[in-house]
Design a protein around this motif. Structure first.
Motif, PDB file in Angstrom:
ATOM      1  N   ASN A 196      64.507  27.943   7.784  1.00  0.00           N
ATOM      2  CA  ASN A 196      62.444  29.028   7.653  1.00  0.00           C
ATOM      3  C   ASN A 196      61.708  27.068   7.501  1.00  0.00           C
ATOM      4  N   LYS A 197      60.099  27.492   8.136  1.00  0.00           N
ATOM      5  CA  LYS A 197      59.478  26.363   8.338  1.00  0.00           C
ATOM      6  C   LYS A 197      58.689  25.780   6.955  1.00  0.00           C
ATOM      7  N   ASP A 198      59.149  26.382   5.341  1.00  0.00           N
ATOM      8  CA  ASP A 198      59.053  25.649   4.542  1.00  0.00           C
ATOM      9  C   ASP A 198      60.434  24.606   3.895  1.00  0.00           C
ATOM     10  N   PRO A 199      60.421  23.379   3.952  1.00  0.00           N
ATOM     11  CA  PRO A 199      61.410  22.755   3.303  1.00  0.00           C
ATOM     12  C   PRO A 199      61.496  23.156   1.810  1.00  0.00           C
ATOM     13  N   LYS A 200      60.431  23.831   1.048  1.00  0.00           N
ATOM     14  CA  LYS A 200      60.785  23.869  -0.033  1.00  0.00           C
ATOM     15  C   LYS A 200      60.579  25.419  -0.291  1.00  0.00           C
ATOM     16  N   ALA A 201      61.093  26.146   0.660  1.00  0.00           N
ATOM     17  CA  ALA A 201      61.482  27.022   0.731  1.00  0.00           C
ATOM     18  C   ALA A 201      62.909  27.612  -0.832  1.00  0.00           C
ATOM     19  N   PRO A 202      62.812  28.761  -2.066  1.00  0.00           N
ATOM     20  CA  PRO A 202      64.270  28.497  -2.483  1.00  0.00           C
ATOM     21  C   PRO A 202      65.194  28.899  -1.808  1.00  0.00           C
TER      22      PRO A 202
END
Lengths: 260, 326
Positions: free
Chosen positions: B290-296
């Motif tokens: 996932n490109k969002d490091p904050k993705a749960p």
């Protein structure tokens, strides 16, 4: 078949870094983009599809400020006949209970056979307003609805249960249905479509017109504090260039016994 | 001292896991605050279900009637509201399930009690009830408190409390006469239907490559299919992909789809909403891209690749094919 659809404008938060506001009661929203809540998008589409087939009207309704009219205009462009915005000032001082009271006060005086809400709102994830509206209107209801058919003055619904099971019910009208995503394919809305729909009626009502005071809308559930998720060990991140990542990836698959 | 009510959820004669989870938490709170645990069981011929939870509650109140054979939120609401009025429990716990989410808000309005939904923890701080919840798909947590009340209703997320089925309580069974034999019903149960029938059974797969909203467009799904083919794995997906009709329902992982238990689960462009993660709790190893490091999803995955899936997935596929060629 007259259908009232309760909708909400919510911020897009996927792939966005969220920042807690100074009071720690919510997040900073000034940099965020807003959209019609995903579930509500399906609810509006379903209402429009049903009235296209059976006749009748669709009324979209929201509680919010002028900015929130954006989602009402979208609903009008999708085929809703008219829209109502309940102006209640800063809505963060209300809970779902208060919001449901305002909505049911307005819906009560509208002609309706069905009331739709989305199952959830993508911001607070409470999923309470719909059923509370149903209880306040004294009408029956179904949750997580994935299929609707009108037959002989009743409505046949399929409700999604856990584990890939659906429950089919036959429900008397009027009723409230909480609509689940995937029930239909919401139509595309163009800017031209929104402009054309500007002629449709968008009525604003404030709390005094509803005869409601802050006192009777005072919240029963209050957010004390919001915070970022507690730290967990979390995933071990594979770092380096794509080549190095690919090597590590293959090593894991081999170690776990899924590489032949 | 007060009672803690737990509304037992069951379906087709079987108790649902969430019931044990709620009883476990109620038991813990009861011990800390000298309360007692009362399970509320509505149904028809439910003695075996009562038996299965009898060591987890101090009391089981049973309403057994033919009319209760199928769940009806209106009947549950009226019956439980009557019990709440009678016993004034400090807490009433209900599963945050499809049925519980229908029942709880109606019951809260009917009984005039505060409600918090989808709670992941419950605490008493200085005798004040605090419910912990998540917002914004789990990116933000919140502590919720309540206006003073004789009792409170909470719905509980599945899978957050222990499923432990062994307890040390001995339930007194209290059978009550069903008071609503003549209540007119506005909703009739017709039948159950399978919504996820299909030819591929993802619950049996050893290697799943699962695709989520991050894939953006329908034609991009081929990227994930090619990786799966290279690895001899099976393609599955998260809910948004099925909602858009890009893949069939029987490939959906999560609470409303299938629970899976592969050796390795590769999640591509899946943010990791709890409804999805509930379906992969049986997976041996989870690798998230996932490109969002904050993705749960990175909170529960074992390994993470923080990158644009459109760049990294083809690289992974090529490397797999090269390696196989030897």
């Amino acid at each position: 078949m007259d259908i009232v659809v309760c909708v909400k404008r919510v911020p897009l938060t996927e792939e966005v870094d969220l920042v807690i506001d100074g009071q720690k009661k919510g997040i900073k929203k000034d940099q965020l983009a807003f959209v019609l809540n995903d579930w509500d998008n399906y609810a509006i589409e379903e209402a429009v599809l049903l009235t296209e087939k059976h006749g009748g009207t669709v009324t979209a309704i929201t509680v919010g400020n002028e900015d929130d009219e954006e989602v009402l205009r979208r609903c009008l462009a999708m085929g809703a006949d008219r829209a109502i915005r309940i102006e209640a000032g800063d809505t963060s001082r209300f809970d779902s209970f208060g919001i449901s009271k305002m909505l049911s006060r307005v819906v009560k005086d509208l002609p309706f056979d069905l009331v739709f809400t989305g199952v959830l709102a993508d911001d607070d994830y409470c999923g309470m307003v719909g059923m509370m509206v149903a209880e306040q209107l004294g009408i029956t209801h179904a949750n997580m609805v994935t299929a609707i058919e009108i037959e002989d003055g009743k409505v046949r619904t399929t409700s999604e249960l856990e584990g890939g099971l659906g429950e089919v019910s036959l429900i008397e009208l009027p009723a409230l249905l909480a609509i689940q995503t995937g029930i239909n394919e919401p139509r595309y809305v163009s800017i031209l479509g929104i402009r054309k729909a500007a002629k449709k009626e968008l009525k604003v009502m404030d709390l005094s017109e509803l005869g409601m005071s802050d006192e009777e809308l005072s919240p029963m559930a209050i957010i004390d504090e919001v915070y970022l998720p507690p730290e967990t060990e979390g995933a071990q991140i594979l770092a380096g260039d794509p080549d190095k990542i690919a090597s590590d990836f293959l090593e894991i698959l081999t170690k776990k016994g899924v590489m032949e | 001292m007060s009672e803690l009510f737990v509304v037992a959820e069951h379906r087709l004669g079987e108790i649902r896991e969430i019931t044990f989870e709620m009883l476990w938490k109620a038991g813990e709170l009861a011990q800390e605050h000298s309360h007692t645990v009362t399970a509320i069981l509505l149904g028809h011929e439910v003695s075996p279900i009562a038996e299965s939870i009898s060591d987890r509650a101090d009391k089981i109140i049973i309403f057994d009637d033919e009319r209760l054979k199928n769940f009806n939120a209106d009947i549950y609401k009226e019956t439980i509201a009557g019990l709440i009025e009678e016993s004034k429990p400090i807490l009433t716990l209900i599963g945050n399930t499809s049925r519980g989410m229908e029942l709880a808000p109606c019951l809260a309005v009917r009984a005039g009690l505060p409600l918090a939904t989808d709670c992941i923890d419950i605490m008493f701080k200085d005798d004040k009830l605090i419910a912990q919840r998540q917002m914004y798909s789990g990116k933000i947590f919140s502590d919720v408190s309540f206006a003073p009340s004789a009792g409170y209703i909470l719905t509980i997320r599945s899978g957050v409390f222990s499923k432990d089925r062994i307890g040390d309580r001995q339930a007194e069974i209290v059978k009550k006469d069903f008071p609503l034999k003549d209540m007119p019903l506005k909703k009739d149960f017709i039948e159950f239907v399978e919504t996820a029938a299909g030819d591929v059974d993802i619950s049996q797969a050893e290697l799943l490559i699962s695709v989520g909203r991050g894939i953006g467009e329908e034609e991009n799904i081929s990227l994930v299919k090619e990786l799966a083919e290279a690895l001899n794995g099976v393609v599955s997906c998260s809910r948004p992909i099925v909602d858009k009709n890009w893949l069939p329902k029987h490939l959906q992982v999560g609470t409303s789809g299938k629970s899976v238990s592969p050796k390795v689960y590769i999640a591509v462009g899946i943010s990791g909403a709890f409804q999805h993660m509930a379906g992969v709790s049986g997976a041996g190893t989870i690798i998230a891209i996932n490109k969002d490091p904050k993705a749960p999803i990175f909170r529960t995955a074992d390994y993470g690749i923080v990158d644009d899936l459109f760049k990294i997935v083809p690289v992974l596929k090529d490397r797999v094919l090269e390696t196989k060629k030897g």
